[in-house]
Design an enzyme around this catalytic site. Sequence first.
Site, short mmCIF file in Angstrom:
data_model
loop_
_atom_site.label_atom_id
_atom_site.label_comp_id
_atom_site.label_asym_id
_atom_site.label_seq_id
_atom_site.Cartn_x
_atom_site.Cartn_y
_atom_site.Cartn_z
N HIS A 127 0.83 -1.20 0.00
CA HIS A 127 0.00 0.00 0.00
C HIS A 127 0.87 1.26 0.00
O HIS A 127 0.98 1.94 -1.02
CB HIS A 127 -0.94 -0.02 1.20
CG HIS A 127 -1.89 1.14 1.24
ND1 HIS A 127 -2.50 1.55 2.39
CD2 HIS A 127 -2.32 1.99 0.28
CE1 HIS A 127 -3.28 2.59 2.14
NE2 HIS A 127 -3.17 2.88 0.86
N HIS A 135 -3.86 0.70 -6.38
CA HIS A 135 -4.20 1.33 -5.12
C HIS A 135 -5.60 0.93 -4.66
O HIS A 135 -5.82 0.64 -3.47
CB HIS A 135 -4.10 2.85 -5.22
CG HIS A 135 -4.45 3.54 -3.94
ND1 HIS A 135 -5.69 4.12 -3.73
CD2 HIS A 135 -3.75 3.72 -2.80
CE1 HIS A 135 -5.71 4.63 -2.50
NE2 HIS A 135 -4.56 4.40 -1.92
N HIS A 146 1.46 5.20 -2.77
CA HIS A 146 1.63 6.57 -2.27
C HIS A 146 3.05 7.08 -2.46
O HIS A 146 3.29 8.14 -3.05
CB HIS A 146 1.28 6.64 -0.78
CG HIS A 146 -0.16 6.48 -0.49
ND1 HIS A 146 -1.01 7.54 -0.22
CD2 HIS A 146 -0.94 5.37 -0.39
CE1 HIS A 146 -2.22 7.11 0.03
NE2 HIS A 146 -2.22 5.78 -0.07
N ASN A 164 -6.47 -0.85 -1.00
CA ASN A 164 -6.91 0.18 -0.06
C ASN A 164 -8.36 0.03 0.40
O ASN A 164 -8.65 0.03 1.58
CB ASN A 164 -6.73 1.57 -0.66
CG ASN A 164 -7.11 2.66 0.32
OD1 ASN A 164 -6.37 2.96 1.26
ND2 ASN A 164 -8.27 3.27 0.11
N ILE A 215 -6.93 8.87 -1.16
CA ILE A 215 -7.19 8.59 0.25
C ILE A 215 -6.07 7.70 0.76
O ILE A 215 -5.43 6.99 -0.04
CB ILE A 215 -8.56 7.91 0.46
CG1 ILE A 215 -8.90 7.79 1.96
CG2 ILE A 215 -8.56 6.54 -0.19
CD1 ILE A 215 -9.20 9.08 2.61
#
Length: 894
Positions: free
Chosen positions: A553, A744, A558, A748, A894
Amino acid sequence: MYTKFKTISLSKNKMASPLHLNHTHSHALTLIWPSSHRHNPFFIKQKQNRKNYKTSCVHYNSGDIKPVSSLNDKHISSTIDEAGVTSPSGKAVFTDPITRVATSPSPSNERSIVSGNFFLPPDKVTIKAVVSAKFNQNQLKGFNSIIAKLTLEIVPAEIDPRTGLEKETVKMEAKGIRDGDEVKFEATFEVPLDFGEIGAVISYLPSQTPSGVRRLREKELRILRGDGGGERKKFERIYDYDVYNDLGNPDADSNLSRPVLGGTEYAYPRRCRTGRPRCKTDPLSESRSDKIYLPRDEEFSEVKSQSFQLNKLFAIAHAILPSVIEMSSTDKEFPYFTKIDTLFAEGINLKVNTKLDLRDILPSFIKKIVNAGEKSKLELYHLLLIAGDRFSWHRDEEFCRQTLAGLNPCSIQLLQEWPLRSELDPEVYGPPESAITKEIVEEQIKDFMTFEEALDQGKLFILDYHDLLLQYVNKVRDIKGTTLYGSRTLMFLKPTEELMPVAIELTRPPANKQPQWKQVFTPSSDATGAWLWKLAKTHVLAHDAGYHQLVSHWLRTHCVTEPYIIASNRQLSAMHPIYRLLHPHFRYTMAINAEARQSLINANGTIEMGFSPGKYSMELSSIAYNQWSFFFQGLPADLLVRGMAKEDSTAPHGLKLAIEDYPFASDGLILWDAIKEWVTSYVNYYYPDASLVESDRELQAWWTEIRTVGHGDKKDDLFWPDLNTPNDLIEILTIMIWVTSGHHAAVNFGQYDFAAYFPNRPAIARTKMPTEDPTEEEWKQFIKNPEQALLACLPSVVQATIVMAILDVLSTHSKDEEYIGQHIEPSWEENQILKSSFQTFTARLMELKAIIDRRNADKKLKNRTGAGLIPYELLVPVSKEGVTAQGVPNSISI
């Protein structure tokens, strides 16, 4: 700041009748303009006080001029979509020429040209512009009725052919008047007719940029790059790089010191530079502050800010919940398993009566607060995982199924080497040979085939966290209330396409004059063996949960994406078509990452508090980054390198999956192909020839900076793709878009449903195995009460509650979510080739939803459907608001 042109009025000189551009409805504008002004877009550069700088534009194309005789002295106009009018990012927004406009003046101004009569324009044209800008509430605080001034500047598209110099621009100051949350700026200025075409900000390759705006294009990039010095201010739009040296807080407490991630010791991607002062006690670390600098184009919208209150949630989770929960000791376990179930069935008892309402912060997590007498209770919503089958987490088949259709479906690998062996230094970590033997495996699969047959036929699979975690076992064990092992988990694929567990190996390296300890655990029918197996699975689940959060993740989506965003803003002009393609896929990512550095991945943050690696969590992600390669982030390459697929030109997507019923892969490959098809059409439109890729200096600088600066610690990696041809570019862009959207979403949005019920995915294992060098009393207690041993190993009450709260927020779709393939850029909509390609893309995504629905209803696909199972819907392209375990947003929002 969110800026859009709401109304722009145009008028000719005083002797002529007014010409105007008025807002006609929510998505269209009507434009009337002298017909002699062919291809006359106009470019408005906005310059605000305090060095705020924004650009926006609107333009039109007059198209074919029609003779006056066919117009009957009436204005004829067409509408243009509000393309290029809305600028949520504050970047220059641009569109392709899209509108036909012709006008008819009075007969006295007619001139005969070729076969028709045409309007003879005046010497000057007066333009009145009204620009509406929307601000969030923080920006409006303290503003007066007239709050700002704006300089509008019209720029000629071409240089003066006589002098070879840029023509003079026309500037006019506009005053802003507040109207609710909008500010309206109005200005009037005159444009001479020899001004020529007014420079539109449309999609140009650098070599195709009109000479009149070429300097502005280059100037804008220089502004965005900054000078690399000084502390960044809130109103700035500067993008630069720095290492992760702001996660610790050594000035507050020496125990909060953390190593610098990025550089020679700990390789890591770069983050956005803030320029904050260095810590007094550690000059290598950057001091912390309440707010982290973020280029203002990257800030949340007002809607997003209201729905994502991580800082507030973090404060509540750390300061309030531990103090009000009845069992508030940080290391207090649940007393029995039914108490865990009642957490959702009956709620959480609070110490005192409270009127605290957390529902605005945790809309899915907290159902309501009930006050009763002297105490209160938090009532929680039920989870999908236990709503259908509250015992599913017990089953070995579900333990294995979730490696294919759960929260972390990108770690499982085909067993490709035998015997298993560690690559770590045996002088430090002990004997490298695995304790999992051929005989152990054969004992488990003897009803199906021999060990050799299973290995040759590709029926053995592995979760391998052995070497990565073994390096941190002794460090983590020094932290109170947690433990760690290196682990390997072996699984076998049955004829039904279901996995069954074969063995789990847990390893502790030498420490404190004790030799290496390792043991293999297998499914067992006897009481002691069965409880040891449950405990071994708990440790593996904690390992997988930590790896998922830190690597699958955070790191792989990110963290690695932030350098792409920084490089895109520093090296690609807003006029660049590749910037336009990528921009929707970078929405909010830098803002989310800044929030994470502030509250989640920082020293003593939620990740350190709730996950097994503790204070070494981010350091461990740096070790994982050593194995990261850009090329293998694409789904097909990822499947191939893990042995989960083989190339097969006759198979769908050109790949034959090692497990056909592998929901993440089978759904993901459809999404991957749809993305690649759209990117291929887009790239081939702008780069019909390979030489255009090689000669595109902005594009080449962008890719070079990503490799050598943003991911500079990996610049010598052998798997960076070249960028010489359109196909090279297509592959690079498809990987980036897949990572920010499909990958993602898959790791997520299922966090709350799969992991909030923590026995299914405990984020931490707090006690060692009962068989690891036990005292006589420890073994006696395990034999007497094995259930208590398992409860003591699971997260504490406070840890479970805090992690549950965070997972709820991270799994929630906001009101202003933008889903993949659902929002066409205005300039693409007015280009028939790109519009058609995007519509095909959207249609493919709708097909994917229908395919997923059919697959989830297919009884033969046992990894997707069955009594009480959560169907695999994480790659369904669109979702409603809230926690749904569905939906693929454009970006890491997010």
